[in-house]
Design an enzyme around this catalytic site. Structure first.
Site, PDB file in Angstrom:
ATOM      1  N   HIS A  40     -67.391 -23.889 -17.141  1.00 25.19           N
ATOM      2  CA  HIS A  40     -67.126 -24.911 -18.159  1.00 25.19           C
ATOM      3  C   HIS A  40     -67.171 -26.307 -17.518  1.00 25.19           C
ATOM      4  O   HIS A  40     -67.744 -27.245 -18.083  1.00 25.19           O
ATOM      5  CB  HIS A  40     -65.737 -24.708 -18.764  1.00 25.19           C
ATOM      6  CG  HIS A  40     -65.542 -23.430 -19.540  1.00 25.19           C
ATOM      7  ND1 HIS A  40     -64.592 -22.500 -19.218  1.00 25.19           N
ATOM      8  CD2 HIS A  40     -66.174 -22.940 -20.639  1.00 25.19           C
ATOM      9  CE1 HIS A  40     -64.627 -21.500 -20.092  1.00 25.19           C
ATOM     10  NE2 HIS A  40     -65.596 -21.730 -20.959  1.00 25.19           N
ATOM     11  N   ARG A 191     -63.097 -13.876 -19.243  1.00 27.10           N
ATOM     12  CA  ARG A 191     -62.705 -12.453 -19.303  1.00 27.10           C
ATOM     13  C   ARG A 191     -62.635 -11.810 -17.904  1.00 27.10           C
ATOM     14  O   ARG A 191     -62.099 -10.712 -17.795  1.00 27.10           O
ATOM     15  CB  ARG A 191     -63.668 -11.681 -20.204  1.00 27.10           C
ATOM     16  CG  ARG A 191     -63.461 -12.002 -21.680  1.00 27.10           C
ATOM     17  CD  ARG A 191     -64.213 -11.047 -22.596  1.00 27.10           C
ATOM     18  NE  ARG A 191     -63.813 -11.206 -23.982  1.00 27.10           N
ATOM     19  CZ  ARG A 191     -64.460 -11.946 -24.890  1.00 27.10           C
ATOM     20  NH1 ARG A 191     -65.560 -12.588 -24.557  1.00 27.10           N
ATOM     21  NH2 ARG A 191     -64.014 -12.035 -26.130  1.00 27.10           N
TER      22      ARG A 191
HETATM   23  P1  AMP Z   1     -66.444 -19.632 -23.879  1.00 28.71           P
HETATM   24  O1  AMP Z   1     -65.275 -20.516 -23.635  1.00 28.71           O
HETATM   25  O2  AMP Z   1     -66.491 -18.427 -23.007  1.00 28.71           O
HETATM   26  O3  AMP Z   1     -66.635 -19.330 -25.341  1.00 28.71           O
HETATM   27  O4  AMP Z   1     -67.723 -20.461 -23.444  1.00 28.71           O
HETATM   28  C1  AMP Z   1     -67.926 -21.771 -23.871  1.00 28.71           C
HETATM   29  C2  AMP Z   1     -69.229 -22.254 -23.291  1.00 28.71           C
HETATM   30  O5  AMP Z   1     -69.174 -22.155 -21.873  1.00 28.71           O
HETATM   31  C3  AMP Z   1     -70.454 -21.444 -23.753  1.00 28.71           C
HETATM   32  O6  AMP Z   1     -71.568 -22.323 -23.909  1.00 28.71           O
HETATM   33  C4  AMP Z   1     -70.657 -20.534 -22.583  1.00 28.71           C
HETATM   34  O7  AMP Z   1     -71.993 -20.064 -22.479  1.00 28.71           O
HETATM   35  C5  AMP Z   1     -70.297 -21.462 -21.425  1.00 28.71           C
HETATM   36  N1  AMP Z   1     -70.013 -20.686 -20.222  1.00 28.71           N
HETATM   37  C6  AMP Z   1     -69.303 -19.544 -20.124  1.00 28.71           C
HETATM   38  N2  AMP Z   1     -69.375 -19.048 -18.868  1.00 28.71           N
HETATM   39  C7  AMP Z   1     -70.154 -19.887 -18.161  1.00 28.71           C
HETATM   40  C8  AMP Z   1     -70.630 -19.918 -16.816  1.00 28.71           C
HETATM   41  N3  AMP Z   1     -70.339 -18.966 -15.943  1.00 28.71           N
HETATM   42  N4  AMP Z   1     -71.429 -20.943 -16.442  1.00 28.71           N
HETATM   43  C9  AMP Z   1     -71.740 -21.936 -17.316  1.00 28.71           C
HETATM   44  N5  AMP Z   1     -71.324 -21.957 -18.591  1.00 28.71           N
HETATM   45  C10 AMP Z   1     -70.554 -20.954 -19.015  1.00 28.71           C
END
Ligand code: AMP
Length: 301
Positions: A40, A191
Site C-alpha cells: 500500500h 491476509r
Molecule cells: P486491499 O487493501 O488489500 O483491498 O488492497 C488495496 C489496494 O492495494 C489494491 O489496489 C491492491 O491491489 C493493492 N495491494 C495489495 N497488496 C499489494 C502489494 N503486495 N503490492 C502493491 N499493491 C498491493
C-alpha cells in the site's frame, strides 16, 4: 492530513483544498481496506508523485465478502494506518463506517460485473466483484478523483475496474501499480497476517512456482495442461497447501488459454490456500522477468 469519516465532510474538505490551490490540481485516489503494508505504501508514494492532492480510503467493504468469508476477522489497524498516511504526506484520509457508506437499509442498487467477474476468483467468490465495483463506483462519486490507483497484485480486480470505468464513463484515469513482495518473494497481503509461522514459511512457494512457470515458458514450454499439472503437483506436495485455481489467461478478456502462443500477452494467475488462508498472486508469463517491478520489504511495513 485531514481525516474524514463522513461523505459530506469529505466533499467539503475536498472542495476547500482544491479551491485553495492556485492552479487547478489533480487528485489521486488510492482505495484500500486498511491494515496498510509496504505494498500500500508504495502505491501511495506513486500517487504522491503524480498528483497535487492524494486521497486514501480505508473501508472494509461488506459487499465484497461472501457469507462464510473473513469480514469479521479481517485485520484492522486504524491508528497505525493513519500514522503511515501522515508520514507519506496524504492530504485526505477517508475512513467511513458501514452505515455512512450504505445507510441502515439494505443496499438495493449495485454494479453488476459481467463475464470478466465470472471465473478465476469469481468462481469461488460469487458476487465479490459486484461488491468491489459498487464500492469503487461510490468512492469515485464521493472523491471525484482525476486518477485512481490499483495494483496488479489483484489483476482481475484491476481489469474489472478498468472496464467498469469505461462502461460507466467515469472521468477517472485508472493507474496500474506494481506487486510489492517480501524478500522471499511472497506477495505482501493484509491476509498474510493470518498465516502461522509454519504456513508463512511455505507461502513463498506460490511466487516461486509462478517464477518457475515463467522460466519454463521463456525456455519454450507451451503446454498449459502440463505446466498446470506440474505446478499443482509441486505446490500440493507441501502439507497445508491446496490450489484453488492456477490459470493461464488473456490479460484483457481474462479467458483461459489452453496453449501458449509466443509473443501473446499471457497472465498466469493463481489462488492458493495455505492452511485456511486463501492467497492470490500472478505473473506475466510472456514478458521477461525484468519487467516486473519488485520492491522488497521486511515485516508489515
Ligand atoms: P486491499 O487493501 O488489500 O483491498 O488492497 C488495496 C489496494 O492495494 C489494491 O489496489 C491492491 O491491489 C493493492 N495491494 C495489495 N497488496 C499489494 C502489494 N503486495 N503490492 C502493491 N499493491 C498491493
Amino acid at each position: 492530513m485531514i481525516v474524514c469519516t463522513s461523505i459530506s465532510q469529505f466533499r467539503e474538505e475536498r472542495a476547500r483544498l482544491l479551491a485553495a490551490s492556485e492552479t487547478p490540481g489533480s487528485l489521486g485516489l488510492f482505495p484500500t481496506m486498511g491494515y496498510l503494508h509496504a505494498g500500500h505504501a508504495e502505491m501511495i508514494r506513486i500517487a504522491r508523485k503524480e498528483n497535487r492532492l492524494v486521497a486514501v480510503s480505508i473501508f472494509v467493504n461488506p459487499l465484497q465478502f461472501g457469507p462464510h468469508e473473513d469480514l469479521e476477522r479481517y485485520p484492522r489497524s486504524p491508528e497505525a494506518d493513519e500514522q503511515l498516511c501522515r508520514l507519506l504526506d496524504v492530504d485526505l484520509l477517508f475512513m467511513p463506517s458501514i452505515v455512512e457508506m450504505y445507510g441502515q437499509q439494505p443496499v438495493l442498487s449495485s454494479v453488476h460485473v459481467g463475464m470478466l467477474g465470472s471465473h478465476l476468483c469469481g468462481t469461488s467468490r460469487p458476487g465479490h466483484f459486484d461488491g468491489v465495483c459498487t464500492v469503487v463506483a461510490k468512492l469515485f462519486n464521493i472523491v471525484m478523483p482525476t486518477r485512481a490507483y490499483f495494483s496488479r497484485k489483484d489483476a482481475q480486480q484491476l481489469r474489472i475496474v478498468q472496464q467498469m470505468t469505461r462502461d460507466l464513463s467515469f472521468p477517472v484515469e485508472i493507474v496500474a501499480g506494481p506487486i510489492v513482495r517480501e524478500e522471499d518473494g511472497l506477495a505482501i497481503s493484509s491476509r498474510n497476517a493470518y498465516l502461522t509461522a509454519s504456513e508463512r514459511s511455505i507461502a513463498p512457494r506460490i511466487a516461486q512456482t509462478l517464477r518457475t512457470i515463467q522460466r519454463r515458458v521463456a525456455q519454450g514450454e507451451r503446454d498449459v495442461a502440463l505446466l498446470q499439472r506440474e505446478a499443482v503437483h509441486t505446490l500440493e506436495a507441501y502439507e497445508g497447501i491446496r490450489v484453488d485455481y492456477l490459470s493461464f489467461v488473456d490479460p484483457d478478456t481474462l479467458q483461459p488459454f489452453t496453449t501458449l502462443v509466443p509473443g501473446r500477452e499471457t497472465l498466469c494467475a493463481a489462488a492458493v490456500y495455505v492452511g485456511k488462508t486463501r492467497l492470490i498472486d500472478n505473473i506475466d508469463v510472456r514478458a521477461p522477468a525484468s519487467t516486473e517491478y519488485t520492491v522488497t520489504a521486511r515485516g508489515k511495513r
